[in-house]
Design a protein around this motif. Structure first.
Motif, short mmCIF file in Angstrom:
data_model
loop_
_atom_site.label_atom_id
_atom_site.label_comp_id
_atom_site.label_asym_id
_atom_site.label_seq_id
_atom_site.Cartn_x
_atom_site.Cartn_y
_atom_site.Cartn_z
N LEU A 112 63.24 67.45 37.30
CA LEU A 112 64.08 66.39 37.88
C LEU A 112 63.25 65.41 38.70
N LEU A 113 62.23 65.91 39.41
CA LEU A 113 61.42 65.03 40.25
C LEU A 113 60.60 64.04 39.44
N VAL A 114 60.19 64.40 38.23
CA VAL A 114 59.41 63.46 37.41
C VAL A 114 60.30 62.57 36.56
N GLY A 115 61.60 62.63 36.78
CA GLY A 115 62.52 61.76 36.06
C GLY A 115 63.09 62.35 34.79
N GLY A 116 62.94 63.65 34.60
CA GLY A 116 63.47 64.31 33.41
C GLY A 116 64.83 64.91 33.68
N SER A 117 65.24 65.79 32.79
CA SER A 117 66.52 66.47 32.94
C SER A 117 66.36 67.92 32.53
N VAL A 118 67.27 68.74 33.00
CA VAL A 118 67.24 70.17 32.70
C VAL A 118 68.42 70.49 31.79
N ASP A 119 68.11 71.06 30.63
CA ASP A 119 69.18 71.45 29.71
C ASP A 119 69.81 72.77 30.12
N ARG A 120 68.99 73.79 30.29
CA ARG A 120 69.53 75.11 30.64
C ARG A 120 68.40 76.02 31.11
N VAL A 121 68.80 77.03 31.84
CA VAL A 121 67.88 78.06 32.32
C VAL A 121 68.40 79.41 31.87
N HIS A 122 67.49 80.24 31.37
CA HIS A 122 67.87 81.58 30.91
C HIS A 122 67.12 82.63 31.72
N LEU A 123 67.85 83.63 32.19
CA LEU A 123 67.25 84.83 32.76
C LEU A 123 67.46 85.97 31.77
N GLN A 124 66.55 86.93 31.78
CA GLN A 124 66.64 88.05 30.87
C GLN A 124 66.68 89.37 31.64
N VAL A 125 67.31 90.35 31.05
CA VAL A 125 67.44 91.65 31.69
C VAL A 125 66.07 92.29 31.91
N ASN A 126 65.11 91.99 31.03
CA ASN A 126 63.77 92.57 31.15
C ASN A 126 62.87 91.78 32.10
N GLU A 127 63.49 90.97 32.97
CA GLU A 127 62.81 90.20 34.01
C GLU A 127 62.02 89.01 33.46
N GLY A 128 62.40 88.54 32.29
CA GLY A 128 61.83 87.32 31.75
C GLY A 128 62.72 86.14 32.07
N GLY A 129 62.23 84.95 31.75
CA GLY A 129 63.02 83.76 32.00
C GLY A 129 62.44 82.55 31.31
N THR A 130 63.27 81.57 31.02
CA THR A 130 62.84 80.32 30.40
C THR A 130 63.64 79.16 30.99
N CYS A 131 63.01 78.00 31.00
CA CYS A 131 63.67 76.77 31.46
C CYS A 131 63.45 75.71 30.38
N PHE A 132 64.53 75.18 29.84
CA PHE A 132 64.45 74.13 28.83
C PHE A 132 64.79 72.79 29.48
N SER A 133 63.83 71.88 29.43
CA SER A 133 64.04 70.58 30.07
C SER A 133 63.50 69.46 29.18
N ARG A 134 63.92 68.25 29.46
CA ARG A 134 63.45 67.05 28.76
C ARG A 134 62.64 66.22 29.75
N LEU A 135 61.42 65.86 29.35
CA LEU A 135 60.52 65.16 30.25
C LEU A 135 60.15 63.79 29.71
N PRO A 136 59.94 62.82 30.60
CA PRO A 136 59.40 61.53 30.15
C PRO A 136 58.00 61.74 29.56
N PRO A 137 57.57 60.87 28.66
CA PRO A 137 56.25 61.03 28.06
C PRO A 137 55.15 60.96 29.12
N GLY A 138 54.06 61.67 28.88
CA GLY A 138 52.94 61.63 29.81
C GLY A 138 52.40 63.01 30.11
N VAL A 139 51.08 63.11 30.09
CA VAL A 139 50.43 64.39 30.36
C VAL A 139 50.66 64.81 31.81
N PHE A 140 50.68 63.84 32.73
CA PHE A 140 50.87 64.16 34.14
C PHE A 140 52.18 64.89 34.36
N ASN A 141 53.26 64.41 33.72
CA ASN A 141 54.56 65.07 33.87
C ASN A 141 54.52 66.50 33.37
#
Length: 245
Positions: A53-82
């Protein structure tokens, strides 16, 4: 023990922190600590989400897993820095959360405020970004538990829970860095590998950088939290003089 700046080491806080870290380590594989481990995973994924969100993108969804894993799916503006900012924000975000918990609980005595803020954070993540039923149920359940705790638990119990969470988070961050970034098999699928494919900087370099920054952040915050400067201008009350009869 007094430093050159006049700050003194609070031995009681130091002993308490060591005991809490030791207890967390000793009971590391206890199922009772599973909710706390998943909570720290949520800190990691929240770091990715906030950075997106701070780099101007958006967050689609966040997943937590029972085995203590997790993922975050987001959309980012183009650029290596982001990409660098967002990929780095997971491990560093967990370290920042651990550092803030130590400072808020040890240094500033913000027990109820910390627990209340955690309740709001989990509620927001659950309502707006949970990508599955387990993530939603975990976030809302923990949010309700922390909200009720902040409202009804005695101050001593709130402080004890916050202190334990601060110590556990710091320990989990260290273990997470060790297991994810210094295990070559795991590192090949981690955020370091993602950055290596985009920047041509080897994943081991990103692993070393994140580890150094995380440990430095935790070390500085622990030092600050365990040292207190004497308050200027505080005077002892005058001694009452004996009255002549």
């Amino acid at each position: 023990m007094r430093t050159a700046s006049g700050a003194t080491l609070d031995v009681g806080r130091l002993v308490l922190l060591v005991l809490l870290v030791g207890a967390s380590w000793y009971f590391w594989y206890s199922p009772l600590l599973w909710p706390v481990k998943v909570l720290v995973v949520m800190m990691h994924e929240s770091g990715h989400a906030i950075a997106s969100l701070l780099v101007g993108g958006s967050v689609d969804r966040v997943h937590l897993q029972v085995n203590e894993g997790g993922t975050c799916f987001s959309r980012l503006p183009p650029g290596v820095f982001n990409r660098i900012v967002v990929s780095s924000a997971g491990y560093l975000g967990s370290a920042v959360a651990g550092a803030l918990l130590m400072l808020a609980t040890f240094r500033f005595r913000l027990g109820r405020a910390v627990m209340g803020a955690a309740s709001v954070w989990l509620g927001v993540m659950g309502f707006f970004y949970a990508g599955d039923l387990f993530t939603l149920a975990f976030c809302l359940g923990m949010a309700a538990a922390m909200g009720l705790g902040a409202r009804f638990l005695p101050s001593g119990v709130v402080d004890a829970l916050n202190l334990f969470l601060a110590a556990f988070t710091a320990l989990y961050v260290v273990f997470d860095l060790r297991d994810d970034l210094w295990n070559s098999a795991v590192r090949a699928q981690s955020d370091a590998a993602i950055l290596a494919s985009e920047t041509w900087v080897p994943s081991i370099v990103w692993a070393a950088l994140w580890t150094l920054l995380s440990l430095l952040l935790l070390g500085v915050s622990a030092y600050w939290a365990l040292h207190a400067k004497p308050q200027a201008g505080v005077r002892m009350p005058p001694v009452a003089r004996a009255r002549r009869v």
